[in-house]
Design a protein around this motif. Structure first.
Motif, short mmCIF file in Angstrom:
data_model
loop_
_atom_site.label_atom_id
_atom_site.label_comp_id
_atom_site.label_asym_id
_atom_site.label_seq_id
_atom_site.Cartn_x
_atom_site.Cartn_y
_atom_site.Cartn_z
N ALA A 164 13.19 33.59 43.75
CA ALA A 164 11.87 32.98 43.90
C ALA A 164 11.41 32.40 42.57
N GLY A 165 11.72 33.06 41.48
CA GLY A 165 11.36 32.54 40.16
C GLY A 165 12.03 31.21 39.87
N GLU A 166 13.28 31.07 40.27
CA GLU A 166 13.98 29.80 40.09
C GLU A 166 13.36 28.70 40.95
N LEU A 167 12.92 29.05 42.14
CA LEU A 167 12.24 28.07 42.99
C LEU A 167 11.01 27.54 42.27
N ARG A 168 10.24 28.45 41.68
CA ARG A 168 9.04 28.08 40.96
C ARG A 168 9.38 27.20 39.76
N SER A 169 10.37 27.64 38.97
CA SER A 169 10.70 26.91 37.74
C SER A 169 11.33 25.55 38.02
N ARG A 170 11.95 25.38 39.17
CA ARG A 170 12.54 24.09 39.52
C ARG A 170 11.53 23.13 40.13
N GLY A 171 10.30 23.60 40.26
CA GLY A 171 9.26 22.70 40.74
C GLY A 171 9.12 22.69 42.25
N TYR A 172 9.64 23.71 42.93
CA TYR A 172 9.55 23.77 44.39
C TYR A 172 8.35 24.58 44.84
N TYR A 173 7.38 24.77 43.96
CA TYR A 173 6.23 25.62 44.24
C TYR A 173 5.34 25.03 45.32
N LEU A 174 5.08 23.74 45.29
CA LEU A 174 4.34 23.02 46.33
C LEU A 174 2.93 23.53 46.54
N GLY A 175 2.34 24.10 45.53
CA GLY A 175 0.94 24.47 45.61
C GLY A 175 0.62 25.63 46.52
N SER A 176 1.59 26.44 46.84
CA SER A 176 1.31 27.59 47.68
C SER A 176 2.09 28.78 47.14
N ASN A 177 1.83 29.93 47.68
CA ASN A 177 2.43 31.15 47.20
C ASN A 177 3.90 31.23 47.63
N VAL A 178 4.81 31.08 46.68
CA VAL A 178 6.24 31.08 46.99
C VAL A 178 6.66 32.43 47.57
N SER A 179 6.21 33.52 46.96
CA SER A 179 6.62 34.85 47.44
C SER A 179 6.22 35.06 48.90
N TYR A 180 4.99 34.66 49.23
CA TYR A 180 4.53 34.79 50.62
C TYR A 180 5.41 33.97 51.55
N ASN A 181 5.67 32.72 51.19
CA ASN A 181 6.47 31.85 52.06
C ASN A 181 7.91 32.32 52.17
N VAL A 182 8.48 32.82 51.09
CA VAL A 182 9.84 33.35 51.16
C VAL A 182 9.88 34.54 52.10
N LYS A 183 8.92 35.46 51.97
CA LYS A 183 8.88 36.62 52.86
C LYS A 183 8.74 36.18 54.32
N LYS A 184 7.87 35.23 54.56
CA LYS A 184 7.66 34.71 55.92
C LYS A 184 8.95 34.08 56.45
N LEU A 185 9.64 33.31 55.61
CA LEU A 185 10.87 32.65 56.04
C LEU A 185 12.00 33.65 56.27
N VAL A 186 12.00 34.75 55.52
CA VAL A 186 12.96 35.82 55.78
C VAL A 186 12.65 36.45 57.13
N ASP A 187 11.36 36.75 57.38
CA ASP A 187 10.94 37.36 58.65
C ASP A 187 11.27 36.46 59.84
N LEU A 188 11.17 35.14 59.65
CA LEU A 188 11.46 34.20 60.73
C LEU A 188 12.95 33.94 60.90
N GLY A 189 13.76 34.45 59.98
CA GLY A 189 15.21 34.28 60.09
C GLY A 189 15.74 32.98 59.51
N PHE A 190 14.96 32.32 58.65
CA PHE A 190 15.40 31.07 58.05
C PHE A 190 16.06 31.27 56.68
N ILE A 191 15.82 32.43 56.06
CA ILE A 191 16.35 32.72 54.73
C ILE A 191 17.01 34.09 54.73
#
Length: 169
Positions: free
Chosen positions: A71-98
């Motif tokens: 998640a830190g690399e996502l942030r540092s590469r500029g993929y933050y997109l103005g929202s909480n990366v940790s929240y979205n990663v957790k959500k995407l894991v729960d949805l089966g996308f990650i």
């Protein structure tokens, strides 16, 4: 009745006033373009009847692509997109996308990659972009010279803002 007046900034010379006006307009456009991109991506998924993922999450999956990141690399590469990366990663894991897996070297670090379902979402975004690339010059009137100029200017603005943070200018 409050009679206090707000302090007025010193008058700017005409060139500074022109830059002020153009800079503020550019800031407004950058914000609006980001929101519009999210609207375009959301519309694509709405047309496909997909309500299980939002535009920020779809772009996050597209940006991860075939990589394995933290998640830190996502942030540092500029993929933050103005929202909480940790929240979205957790959500995407729960949805089966990650997929997520603890690093063998550093147990605190979690590596993430796309599942086949996540790759499908990333592919929808990639195809959307390909459609745009096929028509942006004809319909939007934006060619390679304009994109070269725009990208150069946006990179300079990015560097300027980065310097403001790094050197506390």
């Amino acid at each position: 009745m409050n009679t206090k007046l707000k302090p007025q900034p010193a008058p700017l010379d005409p060139q500074e006033e022109a830059i002020r006006s153009l800079y503020l307009e550019s800031l407004h456009l950058v914000e609006r373009l980001h929101r519009r991109l999210l609207d375009v991506v959301k519309d694509e998924f709405d047309r496909r009847g997909r309500s299980d993922i939002n535009a920020v999450q779809a772009l996050l999956l597209f940006n991860i692509g075939n990589s394995e990141l933290t998640a830190g690399e996502l942030r540092s590469r500029g993929y933050y997109l103005g929202s909480n990366v940790s929240y979205n990663v957790k959500k995407l894991v729960d949805l089966g996308f990650i997929n997520h897996q603890r690093s063998r070297v550093d147990r605190r670090s979690v590596r993430i990659s796309l599942t086949p379902e996540g790759q499908e979402i990333a592919e929808v975004v990639a195809k959307l972009y390909e459609r745009h690339i096929g028509s942006i010059q004809k319909v939007g009137g934006i060619g390679s010279d304009e994109f070269t100029q725009m990208n150069k200017l946006l990179q300079r603005l990015d560097r300027f803002w980065n310097d403001q943070i790094l050197y506390r200018l």
